[in-house]
Each structure stands twice: as structure tokens, then as C-alpha cells.
Motif scaffolding. Sequence first.
Motif, PDB file in Angstrom:
ATOM      1  N   HIS A 238       4.494 -11.374   4.584  1.00  0.00           N
ATOM      2  CA  HIS A 238       4.838 -10.091   5.195  1.00  0.00           C
ATOM      3  C   HIS A 238       5.146  -9.019   4.153  1.00  0.00           C
ATOM      4  CE1 HIS A 238       4.779 -12.035   9.039  1.00  0.00           C
ATOM      5  NE2 HIS A 238       5.786 -12.823   8.740  1.00  0.00           N
ATOM      6  N   TYR A 239       5.153  -9.383   2.878  1.00  0.00           N
ATOM      7  CA  TYR A 239       5.546  -8.430   1.837  1.00  0.00           C
ATOM      8  C   TYR A 239       4.365  -7.887   1.042  1.00  0.00           C
ATOM      9  CZ  TYR A 239      10.395  -9.612   2.717  1.00  0.00           C
ATOM     10  OH  TYR A 239      11.610  -9.776   3.317  1.00  0.00           O
TER      11      TYR A 239
ATOM     12  N   GLY B 145      -1.896  -1.207   1.510  1.00  0.00           N
ATOM     13  CA  GLY B 145      -2.967  -0.699   0.668  1.00  0.00           C
ATOM     14  C   GLY B 145      -3.662  -1.794  -0.108  1.00  0.00           C
ATOM     15  N   VAL B 146      -2.888  -2.787  -0.542  1.00  0.00           N
ATOM     16  CA  VAL B 146      -3.456  -3.907  -1.292  1.00  0.00           C
ATOM     17  C   VAL B 146      -4.289  -4.794  -0.372  1.00  0.00           C
ATOM     18  CG1 VAL B 146      -2.901  -5.961  -2.659  1.00  0.00           C
ATOM     19  CG2 VAL B 146      -1.604  -3.857  -3.000  1.00  0.00           C
ATOM     20  N   ILE B 147      -3.796  -5.037   0.840  1.00  0.00           N
ATOM     21  CA  ILE B 147      -4.547  -5.856   1.800  1.00  0.00           C
ATOM     22  C   ILE B 147      -5.863  -5.168   2.173  1.00  0.00           C
ATOM     23  CG2 ILE B 147      -4.551  -6.852   4.111  1.00  0.00           C
ATOM     24  CD1 ILE B 147      -2.753  -8.317   2.172  1.00  0.00           C
ATOM     25  N   LYS B 148      -5.812  -3.871   2.434  1.00  0.00           N
ATOM     26  CA  LYS B 148      -7.045  -3.137   2.746  1.00  0.00           C
ATOM     27  C   LYS B 148      -7.986  -3.133   1.547  1.00  0.00           C
ATOM     28  CE  LYS B 148      -4.855  -0.089   6.141  1.00  0.00           C
ATOM     29  NZ  LYS B 148      -4.426   1.299   6.447  1.00  0.00           N
ATOM     30  N   GLY B 149      -7.416  -3.039   0.347  1.00  0.00           N
ATOM     31  CA  GLY B 149      -8.232  -3.099  -0.857  1.00  0.00           C
ATOM     32  C   GLY B 149      -8.900  -4.447  -1.010  1.00  0.00           C
ATOM     33  N   MET B 150      -8.184  -5.521  -0.644  1.00  0.00           N
ATOM     34  CA  MET B 150      -8.763  -6.856  -0.708  1.00  0.00           C
ATOM     35  C   MET B 150      -9.953  -6.976   0.245  1.00  0.00           C
ATOM     36  SD  MET B 150      -7.053 -10.564   0.218  1.00  0.00           S
ATOM     37  CE  MET B 150      -7.247 -10.336   1.981  1.00  0.00           C
ATOM     38  N   LEU B 151      -9.801  -6.468   1.451  1.00  0.00           N
ATOM     39  CA  LEU B 151     -10.893  -6.530   2.422  1.00  0.00           C
ATOM     40  C   LEU B 151     -12.102  -5.732   1.937  1.00  0.00           C
ATOM     41  CD1 LEU B 151      -8.862  -6.110   5.728  1.00  0.00           C
ATOM     42  CD2 LEU B 151     -10.190  -8.113   5.069  1.00  0.00           C
TER      43      LEU B 151
END
Length: 534
Positions: A126-127, A131-137
Motif C-alpha cells: 500500500h506504500y 506515479g511509480v505504479i503507473k510508470g511500471m505499467l
Amino acid sequence: MSVLDQKQTHKYSMKPESAPVFKNLSSDLPSGLVVFLVALPLCLGISLASGAPLLAGIIAGVVGGLVVSVLSGSQLSVSGPAAGLTVIVLNGIAKVETFQAFQLAVVLAGILQLVLGFLKAGIIGHYFPSGVIKGMLAAIGLTLILKQIPHFLGADKDFFGEMEFFQFDGRNTFSEMAYAFQHIEKGALIIGVLSLLLIMGWDNPRLKRFAFFKFVPSALIAVLVALGLNYFFKLNLPALTVGQEHLVQLPQMDTWQKLVNQLSLPDWRALQNPDVYILAVTIAIIASLETLLSVEAVDRIDPLKRVTPTNRELKAQGVGNFISGMLGGLPMTAVIVRSSANINAGGKTKASAFTHGVLLLFSVLFLSPFLNQIPLSALAAILLVVGFKLTKPSLYLNQFKLGWEQFIPFFVTVVAILFTDLLVGISIGLAIGVFFILKANYKTPYFFHTEKHKQGEVIRLQLSENVTFLNKASILLTLHHLPDNTEVIVDGSKSTFIDYDVLDAIQSFKVNAKERNIRVHLQDIPEVISTNAH
């Protein structure tokens, strides 16, 4: 159990799930077939690249489909062998010397993941900044496109599903593409282009109004046409026939007994080898992180915006790795590529992931002669569509509109993953994201209110409800910029938590402020904590 886990456990309990699973079979069965078509060459390719038996990747895929999908709380994530673990597997087998000893490390890693689940370590998921998660996708989508182009052109000899920038053959993502454009196989390219056009045309919203086009997946039509076209080339135009190295290569197990004979048990004598334990901890940590990242990403692109209980996911992955290791399979994680293909194909519940597991098992026993004729360029066309939907230009534009604090971590994550691998890229993106968080906390005293003041008047600093160590720098900055010869009241009346480091900083300032003739009064600061801090 936390309130969040209680809500998630209730939401994903078995009883509420039973009805929707059967209700959505018309969507989940075709989606499971698409995931199977994508997962099959990925499982085989990862086995080859890992230096493991060819069947090891299939075993992990089957366990991921039949076991993890049932135990997991995620409705759309698909588990199986991950390209991100390839180097760890390759080096691990060499380190412990035998694959059976490596199996033992996978079994122990599964137990460790189970323990992490019971310790509620899943909260880490959850942390991760959005922006990082969207960047990963976006990075995975971009990497998929770049990596599938050589397969699409019929000129890639690397394993299908390889995702790292630096490849095993000494090339990198871009030099491989340059090589591919110079060594195009015309037959593979024709099949790839036709498959891509079929998928795009079949998924046209106008055609989806008809039940046939809605139920029959475009990927299946593309594969069937590719099979027929390559057979036509073989009979009539041999020069265009796709080479064997660019077809699916599934081991043939025509009886159940032959399949059972290929399974292997861990070497329990390796319990005396310290390297096995080090490898087990490494697999458990890396696989858990990749899983948490994947389910967080899947939840973001889930059309229904469901939330995966992360502790339950760690437990499910632990059981899956335990069983996979016991049977002779590779370690597994929740995998974003297969999960994205599942969502893209219209999957609604975990029945699609279970279906893909059944088809993987069925294919090993009965379908290998048929599946081994599928050109990889047709499967590459499927992944090109999946990749594009993950990295649409609108995603970059929307992130840019959110401001530099959101765009820079996003863009850095994309670039870092593209030029390294998933975990290294995510680590770099997280570091940038944390930097912006710390910068915001340092510059913006949003947690308390200050008034404009003149020299000599009383200043009241109102602390917020929760004051953490991240606020320390901002508080010190404000206190040190107070004018001399003033009276300051630090008001904690609205605070329910004040971090020890912050209290210590306030107490130190109170002592040193006397030199500047600043009188500091502490109001409603917890006495016991302020005494300890002092």
C-alpha cells in the motif's frame, strides 16, 4: 486483523464469490483461453533462459492457475514463472549445483512467504506511490512492444517473454531490434501483420455488439489463421514457412504416466547447504515484492476497481511456491503481463486464471503436436496490443498534467525499467518518489498554521493531527527562521500523535532559543513524551 484486511476478507470471502464466478463464465472462459495462449510460450521461454528443465515453467504456470488463483483474493491477477526471476534461478541452480537442491530453496521460499503473510507484511504494497505504479505499467507496455517486434519479424532467437534490457546473447533491447530489421523472415512478418489486423478488427466495438464476436476471443482467431497460413506456406510456398525456432516448442507428454515421470522431488540432503537458505530468502523477498507490485498495478487497471488483500496474496503465493517446488517447478509471482492480457481479454473473476491453468495442464498431455505449430509472430501480435494498452500516449499526457512531482517519478520509472529490469527500475522510481515526498515535507509546513507577524508579537504554531519524522525538517526550518526577540507558542492541542524526533527537535530549539531572546511555550504537548524527549 486491521480494518482494511477485515473489509477485504469480507469482500473476497468464498461465499460471495461463488455466484459471480459462474455468472461471468461467458467472459472468463474466453479470457482464460487468451491468457493460456500468452502464458504457454512465456512459461517455456523462462524455463529455457533459467537453465531449468523445460517442464519446470509449465508446472509453475499450472500451479499458479489451479492453486494460487483459488487461494488468492485477487480476481484478475495471473500467477506463474516470472521473467524477473530468471537470473536468480540461473545463478541459483549453479550455486547449489543441482536443480533438485534448487527445488528445496523454492519450497523454503514458499514457507517464508506464508510466514510473511501471517505477519501481515503485505501492507508494504500500500506504500508504493501511484506515479511509480503507473510508470511500471507504462514501462512494461513499452518493453513488451520493443521486445515483441523481433518475434513479430521472425528474427529473434531469445526466449519468448524476455524483458531485461541486456540480453543473454550479448545484445540489448535496441540492438536486437536493429538486428531483427536486417534479418526479417517474410513468412513470420506476413503472419504477424495479418494476426495484428485480425485482432484489431475483431475487437472493434461495432462487431462486439454481436454475441459471436463477443464470446470468441480475437487471439484465438489470430492463432487459428496463423496456423492455417503457415500450413499453406509449407505446402505451397516453402520459402515463407516459419522456421522451427520461431514456433512454440512444448515437450510432448502423450500419457499421464510420462508426465508424472518428469516430475521430481527436492533433494532434502541439501538442507545441510547454507547456500540453499540464502537462495530461499532471496527468492522469497524478490518474489513477494514483485507480487505486491503486480497486484497493486492490477487493482489500478481493474475496471471494477477491486482491492486485493495483500496479506492473503502472500499466503497464496507461499502455498503456490511450496507446491511448485515440491513438484519440480520454478518459483512464481503474480505476473503483470499475463494479468494485463487477462483484463484486456475481458476477464471478470479468478475463473479466467483457473481456466488458463487447466488449459496448460491439458495442453501438455494432449495438445503439444498442435500447439507446436503456432508461430510466435502471431503470439507477439497479441502482446503488442496488450503493450499498447498499457502505455497509451494519453497516460503520459495525463501524468504530465498532474505536475512535475507526479510526472518525474513516473517518467524516471519508465526509463529505468526500460534500460534495466523491473525490480531495479522500480527501486530507482521509488527513490525519486521518496525524494519528492521528503522535499514536499521540508518545504511545506502544511501540518500547522503560521500567521504573519512583526518583531515582538506572539506567534502560535498549530501542529496537525499526526506529526511524523517526515515533518521534522519543515518544523526546524520554520522555527529557525523566526525573528529574534519574539514569543512563540507551539500548540499540540489538535495532535493525536507527535513523533519522538519532532519532540526532541522542539525541545532542543527551546533550549537554544534563549540565545536569540525567543521565549518558547509548549502547549498540550504530552508531558511524558516531552519529558523523554528532553
